[in-house]
Enzyme design. Structure first.
Site, PDB file in Angstrom:
ATOM      1  N   SER A   1      24.859  12.764  -9.962  1.00  0.00           N
ATOM      2  CA  SER A   1      23.644  13.564 -10.096  1.00  0.00           C
ATOM      3  C   SER A   1      23.809  14.631 -11.188  1.00  0.00           C
ATOM      4  O   SER A   1      24.065  14.297 -12.341  1.00  0.00           O
ATOM      5  CB  SER A   1      23.295  14.183  -8.738  1.00  0.00           C
ATOM      6  OG  SER A   1      21.970  14.637  -8.696  1.00  0.00           O
TER       7      SER A   1
ATOM      8  N   ASP B   1      17.243   4.346  -4.749  1.00  0.00           N
ATOM      9  CA  ASP B   1      17.435   5.640  -5.399  1.00  0.00           C
ATOM     10  C   ASP B   1      16.103   6.334  -5.648  1.00  0.00           C
ATOM     11  O   ASP B   1      15.081   5.687  -5.852  1.00  0.00           O
ATOM     12  CB  ASP B   1      18.143   5.426  -6.751  1.00  0.00           C
ATOM     13  CG  ASP B   1      19.120   6.537  -7.086  1.00  0.00           C
ATOM     14  OD1 ASP B   1      18.756   7.707  -6.920  1.00  0.00           O
ATOM     15  OD2 ASP B   1      20.250   6.216  -7.500  1.00  0.00           O
TER      16      ASP B   1
ATOM     17  N   HIS C   1      20.209   7.771  -3.425  1.00  0.00           N
ATOM     18  CA  HIS C   1      20.737   8.647  -4.466  1.00  0.00           C
ATOM     19  C   HIS C   1      22.234   8.895  -4.287  1.00  0.00           C
ATOM     20  O   HIS C   1      22.985   8.942  -5.263  1.00  0.00           O
ATOM     21  CB  HIS C   1      19.957   9.968  -4.453  1.00  0.00           C
ATOM     22  CG  HIS C   1      20.403  10.953  -5.478  1.00  0.00           C
ATOM     23  ND1 HIS C   1      20.492  10.644  -6.815  1.00  0.00           N
ATOM     24  CD2 HIS C   1      20.784  12.257  -5.361  1.00  0.00           C
ATOM     25  CE1 HIS C   1      20.906  11.715  -7.489  1.00  0.00           C
ATOM     26  NE2 HIS C   1      21.100  12.695  -6.632  1.00  0.00           N
TER      27      HIS C   1
END
Length: 434
Positions: free
Chosen positions: A192, A371, A403
């Protein structure tokens, strides 16, 4: 580098994680107990799942075939003695002169190295076989690293200045950490925001990065994009992973299928997003909002934990909740970077798809098939690299994963991590296939 810390001296006295609070009274007790000691204990509970983890004060290990690696936590002081990075190290007891560059795992926004507790066993096995090292680091101002003041001097309308200052805060501290650790080059594994910052580091220090492995990285595509960050708070954990799962080709059809799901979710977003947008632009962080609720904070975090980690065992869920609780309630610091790097909707103010072309190293993008991060940026970035003469870009999809691909399907993710770590840096070509 200072001595091991961040774990309890008496390794036999670590109590179990608290129950996730379901009443106001229990929430008050959790809030009152939170602090540095509880934070250290919450992290150690996760790391103790490794049989070769050595807490502070443990006797030295004699190298033997039964113990190919040891793992320890420490605080690595930076140039400013008030700054340090919380570091977890897995090192071979018999280092090899032919070992590959160490892997450095970097967490996402507001998270910490403990999130990767299901990936450390596979990475530890890799380090033992190759005679190398694996590190996991909390970014400055996040996790259990120093919570130093975070300030950006650039004016609000100076986007480039704001982005540069915010990136510098993290990139410079990681570079100082690398020098303190004596590492020549590293393979960065970033999730991320950690993926975004890994690219930023590689662009500033290209000779220090061996490879990039980017797990659902933030800040890649231009706007408009299909990322729906509110799903991080509302979606339950993606489940259904099996031992038969493996990384799949991120071919155009899979990318389009994921984008269609994201577009549908985006249309269903509530009007509360306007409030979130306002707070975002004013520099508020989600963790600041939780801290502002005081005694209610642990209950709010508990609602997130029970939904987000339904795929974990009961003990693991409690341990993760306790860990998240303590790092969330700590003093706000690096979290305030978010509105300077990303605009509302989680798209970058300076998208990495427009900046990544100068890299000449292998770059691997990984997304979950559920995701909420738009994969279009990864797809275009691989193409941008190819057009610039770098055919070492790859892109994968992990089945039964959202995610947090590394947490939702650790088996498939670990298999891919080892494959990419072992892939020769000069081999392969641009690929969307496993």
């Amino acid at each position: 580098m200072s001595g091991p810390t961040g774990s309890l001296a008496d390794t036999l006295s670590l109590p179990p994680a608290r129950e996730i609070p379901s009443t106001f009274a229990a929430s008050v007790k959790s809030w009152w107990a939170a602090g540095e000691k509880e934070s250290a204990a919450s992290e150690e509970r996760l790391l103790r799942k490794l049989p070769y983890f050595r807490a502070a004060g443990s006797p030295p290990v004699t190298p033997d075939a039964a113990t190919p690696v040891i793992a320890q936590s420490s605080r690595v002081e930076l140039d400013d003695p008030k700054e340090y990075l919380n570091t977890f190290a897995i090192t071979a007891t018999s280092p090899s002169p032919d070992a590959p560059p160490p892997a450095v795992v970097l967490h996402g926004y507001g998270a910490g190295l403990g999130f990767f507790f299901q990936n450390f066993p596979a990475l530890g096995t890799w380090a033992g076989k190759r005679g190398g090292s694996v590190f996991a680091v909390d970014w400055l101002g996040m996790g259990r690293s120093a919570r130093v003041p975070f300030h950006v001097k650039a004016k609000r309308e100076d986007i480039d200045g704001r982005v540069n200052e915010a990136e510098t805060f993290f990139v410079d501290s990681l570079e100082q950490w690398r020098r303190k650790m004596g590492l020549e080059t590293m393979t960065l594994i970033g999730h991320s925001l950690g993926g975004y910052l890994s690219i930023a580091y590689a662009l500033r220090h290209p000779t220090r990065v061996h490879k990039l492995i980017l797990l659902s990285p933030a800040g890649i595509p231009r706007d408009p994009n299909n990322s729906v960050p509110s799903r991080e708070l509302t979606d339950p954990q993606t489940t259904g992973a099996t031992d038969q799962d493996h990384p799949e080709p991120a071919d155009p059809q899979r990318v389009e299928d994921l984008k269609a799901t994201q577009q549908a979710a985006k249309r269903e977003e509530s009007n509360s997003r306007k409030v979130l947008t306002y707070l975002w632009e004013k520099g508020w962080s989600p963790f600041q909002v939780v801290r502002s609720t005081f005694f209610w904070g642990p209950m709010l975090i508990g609602k997130y934990s029970t939904r987000r980690f339904i795929g974990l065992s009961e003990d693991e869920t409690r341990a993760m909740h306790d860990y998240i609780l303590n790092i969330t309630l700590a003093k706000g610091s690096g979290e305030y970077c978010i509105s300077h790097l990303l605009a509302p909707g989680a798209h970058a103010r300076r998208p990495m798809v427009d900046r990544i072309a100068p890299l000449k190293i292998p770059v691997t993008f990984v997304y979950g098939d559920h995701d909420w991060m738009d994969p279009e940026g990864g797809k275009e970035s691989v193409e941008r690299l190819r057009q610039a003469g770098n055919g070492l870009g790859r892109m994968y999809m992990i089945p039964h994963a959202g995610h947090h691909v590394y947490l939702d399907n650790p088996k498939a993710m670990n298999d891919l991590l080892i494959k990419e770590l072992d892939r020769p840096a000069g081999s392969g070509r641009t690929s969307y296939a496993a």
